[in-house]
Design a protein around this motif. Structure first.
Motif, mmCIF file in Angstrom:
data_model
loop_
_atom_site.group_PDB
_atom_site.id
_atom_site.type_symbol
_atom_site.label_atom_id
_atom_site.label_comp_id
_atom_site.label_asym_id
_atom_site.label_seq_id
_atom_site.Cartn_x
_atom_site.Cartn_y
_atom_site.Cartn_z
ATOM 1 N N ARG A 67 0.818 -1.213 0.000
ATOM 2 C CA ARG A 67 0.000 0.000 0.000
ATOM 3 C C ARG A 67 0.850 1.260 0.000
ATOM 4 N N VAL A 78 -5.209 2.939 0.750
ATOM 5 C CA VAL A 78 -5.519 1.557 1.111
ATOM 6 C C VAL A 78 -5.358 1.376 2.607
ATOM 7 N N TYR A 329 -5.466 -2.539 -7.369
ATOM 8 C CA TYR A 329 -4.634 -2.973 -6.248
ATOM 9 C C TYR A 329 -4.233 -4.442 -6.377
#
Length: 369
Positions: A67, A78, A329
């Motif tokens: 992250r 995140v 992500y």
């Protein structure tokens, strides 16, 4: 044996790097793309906001590294709360988080509930591979050789002292103290616990007869919550021994496990060899890339006490922005860059292979379609 519960949850600071959006639009994610796995520039270009996840504490170092870089390059914030595998799965099913990390596979009833939440079968993808170390606190001893039967007896409470003949016979020349053996297990619902028991059940079935589960099967033991909890309790207790993600054992002594007639230390390479040499589960699909690990100690050079930690997500979300964020992500975590970033920060996990990455990326491509 006295019960000792430690509330030592691995508390990880939320990384929240905010990118300023100017006339040029969303920050570029070009640095997240490479030949090993795309960061889905098209999806990330439209993505913004916050992405929340929770679950396996084993992933805590990797998640922080992922992250950090991802937020820096995309502006997407995140959050990952290391609540433990079981809680992470529960929160995902309840719709409280967009994704979850888990060290054990979704159970049949959980799959049904996750499919109901997602509107279709969820993704279940192996993005974190790490050896589980058997770690101990013995004055003057940094390494021991142990076979599966002896490890099973230790954690079943059948070996009382560290100078027991079963331990001494495998460690000639080691000055074993006459200290009580104090097994320390996870107090919370833990995928690491299930993975460790799966090794014991496969490699030493006569000594370990309990059915592997996320819950430790023996009552009245010394225990602690989360990976950090068992590590801290073991560090503070002479004679203690535990099982934990190898990247987090620090200065504790560790066990070389007997594999195919030889004693083998854990390593990322030896852990990865187990995964690549194991078949997919019978119920694996194009969305659920799940493995039936061969943990019986018969594969030469392959460390058998391994956790494969999965990332769970939906392929569609009520909010299109959530889908774009999750896709971006997940593609970053699966990419060569993402895997290398995690391995460098974690210090013990093994990057997934190129062949496994192909399967994972094919599943991630389904998000938002």
């Amino acid at each position: 044996m006295m019960n000792l519960s430690v509330k030592a949850r691995a508390s990880v600071a939320v990384v929240a790097l905010t990118a300023l959006l100017g006339a040029c639009g969303t920050p570029s994610v070009g640095s997240l793309s490479n030949s090993g796995g795309s960061a889905a520039a098209s999806g990330a270009a439209a993505a913004k906001g916050t992405l929340n996840g929770s679950g396996a504490s084993s992933q805590v170092n990797a998640q922080q590294a992922w992250r950090d870089t991802f937020t820096k390059n995309t502006g997407i914030r995140v959050n990952y709360d290391s609540t433990g595998s079981g809680t992470g799965r529960q929160q995902f099913i309840a719709g409280q988080v967009a994704f979850a990390g888990t060290d054990s596979l979704l159970k049949e009833d959980e799959l049904a509930k996750a499919a109901e939440r997602c509107g279709s079968e969820p993704l279940e993808l192996p993005l974190y591979i790490s050896p589980i170390a058997v770690a101990f606190n013995l004055p003057g001893v940094k390494e021991l050789n142990l076979d599966a039967e002896t490890i099973a007896k230790i954690f079943a409470g059948k070996i009382a002292t560290w100078n027991d003949p079963a331990i001494a016979a495998q460690n000639e020349g080691v000055n074993l103290p006459d200290l009580p053996v104090i097994p320390v297990n996870r107090a919370d619902d833990s995928g690491t616990t299930k993975n460790f028991q799966q090794y014991l059940a496969q490699a030493a079935p006569k000594e370990w007869t309990a059915k592997p589960s996320d819950v430790w099967p023996i009552k009245g033991t010394q225990s602690a919550e989360q990976t950090s909890g068992v590590i801290e309790l073991t560090k503070s207790t002479e004679g203690a021994v535990t099982y934990a993600d190898a990247s987090q054992v620090g200065e504790l002594g560790t066990v070389k496990v007997k594999v195919a007639g030889e004693y083998l230390a854990y390593s990322p390479e030896a852990a990865a060899k187990i995964v690549d040499g194991s078949p997919l589960t019978k119920d694996a699909t194009d969305r659920r890339v799940t493995f039936d690990l061969k943990r019986d100690g018969s594969v030469a050079g392959a460390y058998p006490i391994v956790l494969v930690s999965y990332l769970v997500a939906c392929t569609s979300y009520p909010n299109a922005g959530d889908a774009a964020n999750v896709k971006s992500y997940f593609e970053y975590m699966a990419s060569k860059e993402g895997q290398e970033v995690a391995a460098k920060a974690d210090g013990g996990n093994a990057p997934i292979s190129d062949s496994l990455r192909e399967k994972v990326n094919a599943a991630i491509a389904l998000i938002g379609k």
